[in-house]
Design an enzyme around this catalytic site. Structure first.
Site: not given
Ligand SMILES: [Zn+2]
Length: 182
Positions: A71-74, A112, A140, A142
């Site tokens: 995931c590009e956020h975490h 996703q 996920h 995260c």
């Molecule tokens: Zn994430």
């Protein structure tokens, strides 16, 4: 990248000279490069002309393609299954190539929804199919390891192009083949 990992390890309060950690920056950098190797790949190389003329016009479906992404956020993994279907219009693609297309986009920093759409658009581009459908079910880390700690929630996303978008019968047929229909 190795230097930066060493800095991260030090920032979290660890001793970077500790025996178990001495080679960790090098290993972590290698792992990260592997997990993001999709940036070094492109669709043409992956497909490598494995598209063939065919009269088949029944739905082609590939279920349960293993999926590992990040995931590009975490920068934490999300893992699951990808299901792909298309309705050929004169061309079919080698089945292993579909899995490789999934892998190429998965091995990048992703969300996703975007991953699902990118796979669908790539399959459409390569096969010129009448329709392409992609469903991804993933967990996920995260969500599971931090924050809300929803350990068992599975996120499902779909992308329907062409006939799968326009025609509810095609869509239902695909979803019922996945046992996800009504
Ligand atoms: Zn994430």
């Amino acid at each position: 990248m190795e230097k930066l990992y060493k800095e991260i390890i030090s920032q979290i309060g660890e001793d970077t000279e500790r025996q178990g950690l001495v080679d960790t920056p090098k290993r972590a950098a290698k792992a990260m490069q592997f997990l993001t190797r999709g940036y070094q790949q492109n669709l043409d190389d992956i497909i490598n002309n494995a598209v063939f003329d065919s009269d088949a016009d029944d739905m082609v479906i590939v279920k349960d393609i293993e999926l590992y992404s990040m995931c590009e956020h975490h920068l934490l993994p999300f893992i699951g299954k990808c299901h792909v279907a298309y309705l050929p219009s004169g061309k079919v693609i080698g089945l292993s190539k579909i899995a490789r297309v999934v892998d190429m986009f998965a091995r990048r920093l992703q969300i996703q929804e975007q991953l699902t759409a990118e796979i669908a658009e790539a399959i459409l581009k390569v096969t010129d199919a009448k329709g392409v459908a992609v469903v991804i079910e993933a967990k996920h880390l995260c969500m599971m390891m931090r924050g809300v700690e929803k350990q068992n929630s599975v996120m499902t996303t779909s992308s329907m192009l062409g006939q799968f978008r326009r025609n509810s019968e095609s869509r239902s047929e695909f979803l019922s083949l996945l046992n996800m229909g009504r």
